[in-house]
Design an enzyme around this catalytic site. Structure first.
Site, PDB file in Angstrom:
ATOM      1  N   ASP A 158       0.849  -1.192   0.000  1.00  0.00           N
ATOM      2  CA  ASP A 158       0.000   0.000   0.000  1.00  0.00           C
ATOM      3  C   ASP A 158       0.900   1.263   0.000  1.00  0.00           C
ATOM      4  O   ASP A 158       2.112   1.153   0.254  1.00  0.00           O
ATOM      5  CB  ASP A 158      -0.880  -0.063   1.267  1.00  0.00           C
ATOM      6  CG  ASP A 158      -2.107   0.820   1.208  1.00  0.00           C
ATOM      7  OD1 ASP A 158      -2.448   1.312   0.124  1.00  0.00           O
ATOM      8  OD2 ASP A 158      -2.762   0.998   2.267  1.00  0.00           O
ATOM      9  N   GLU A 170      -1.316   6.985  -7.548  1.00  0.00           N
ATOM     10  CA  GLU A 170      -2.297   7.933  -6.985  1.00  0.00           C
ATOM     11  C   GLU A 170      -2.159   9.327  -7.589  1.00  0.00           C
ATOM     12  O   GLU A 170      -1.071   9.794  -7.865  1.00  0.00           O
ATOM     13  CB  GLU A 170      -2.104   8.009  -5.456  1.00  0.00           C
ATOM     14  CG  GLU A 170      -2.981   9.054  -4.778  1.00  0.00           C
ATOM     15  CD  GLU A 170      -2.918   9.005  -3.249  1.00  0.00           C
ATOM     16  OE1 GLU A 170      -2.646   7.935  -2.687  1.00  0.00           O
ATOM     17  OE2 GLU A 170      -3.135  10.050  -2.622  1.00  0.00           O
TER      18      GLU A 170
HETATM   19 ZN   LIG Z   1      -4.978   4.756   1.056  1.00  0.00          ZN
END
Ligand SMILES: [Zn+2]
Length: 284
Positions: free
Chosen positions: A82, A134
């Protein structure tokens, strides 16, 4: 089954409008809870590790317990790193056997984010490792930012398209108004933005900040293109509450294995519930 990357499981999920749960593990017991929950629900699943957890244990013990638990399993399982800003740690995870990684360069200026994300794709793809990237800033609720500031942090659709064309991530995490941690008020999700980005990029979208969202919010996000849903905070709570609740109810017992077992069952029950809500049960 050997560990898989996220490619097949997410494209299948995106096509059939369900989402694969990505659950942040903390240790062997929580990993076992994720694997057994997926088996009981006959669902594909993503075992997710924070960079902090990898640094805490080291990559080797994590990969050993994940392989031991996932090996005999007959559901598709991916091991995903992550939010990671550190290219050395990403490289270490790729070399150690993670099948998927997330580069989070979202705090950098757009061009720099793009370059770093592309670099990670170049590092990962030859090893058949998938990449999540992201754009925008997925804030923490602890940041306590105001609505105007929140809007300023959201992903820009034009940039999102450019980013996905140039980086070609396997999974995309645009900031759409969700936040990490525990929500204090009702989260404001930018559904139209999510829909536009999902349609125009045609990349499976990851929903971050899943803990605390209402069931219908999950369903709507999944229907609009979220194919991966991250659950972390919920597991942190179950990990500690499961442990504490058992001890409080049996405070003279001091039998650690029973406490660990209670923690395991609390974790597993919460994970199964989410898998069902995301529509991935029976999709292994
Ligand atoms: Zn996150």
């Amino acid at each position: 089954m050997p560990l898989e990357n996220m490619k097949a499981m997410l494209s299948k999920a995106a096509g059939k409008k369900y989402a694969v749960g990505a659950f942040n593990i903390l240790d062997y017991n929580s990993t076992k809870a994720v694997v057994q929950a997926a088996e009981e629900a006959n669902a594909p699943v993503i075992i997710q590790t924070s960079a902090k957890t990898v640094i805490f244990w080291g990559a080797a013990p994590i990969i050993s317990w994940v392989k031991e638990l996932a090996g005999p399993s007959n559901v598709p399982i991916a091991l995903h790193l992550d939010h990671c800003k550190d290219l050395n740690l990403i490289k270490e995870c790729i070399e150690s056997g993670w099948t998927s990684v997330m580069i989070d360069a979202s705090s950098k200026p757009f061009e720099e984010n793009l370059a770093l994300s592309r670099q990670v794709v170049q590092m990962a793809r030859p090893k058949d490792v998938t990449v999540e990237a992201e754009l925008g800033a997925i804030v923490g609720v602890e940041d306590d930012i105001h609505v105007k500031e929140q809007e300023a942090h959201l992903a820009d659709p034009e940039q999102a398209i450019k980013f996905c064309v140039e980086v070609k991530p396997d999974c995309f995490a645009p900031a759409i108004g969700t936040a990490h941690g525990v929500y204090k008020g009702v989260p404001r999700i930018a559904y139209e933005l999510l829909e536009e980005i999902a349609k125009k990029t045609a990349v499976p979208i990851a929903l971050h900040g899943g803990t605390g969202l209402a069931d219908d919010v999950f369903k709507k996000c999944i229907s609009l293109g979220c194919a991966k849903v991250n659950i972390s905070t919920q597991l942190k709570y179950a990990f500690i509450d499961g442990f504490v609740a058992y001890h409080e109810a049996h405070n003279t017992e001091y039998n650690p294995l029973k406490v660990i077992d209670a923690q395991f069952h609390q974790l597993k029950a919460g994970i199964i519930e989410k898998i069902k809500l995301f529509g991935s049960s029976g999709k292994a």
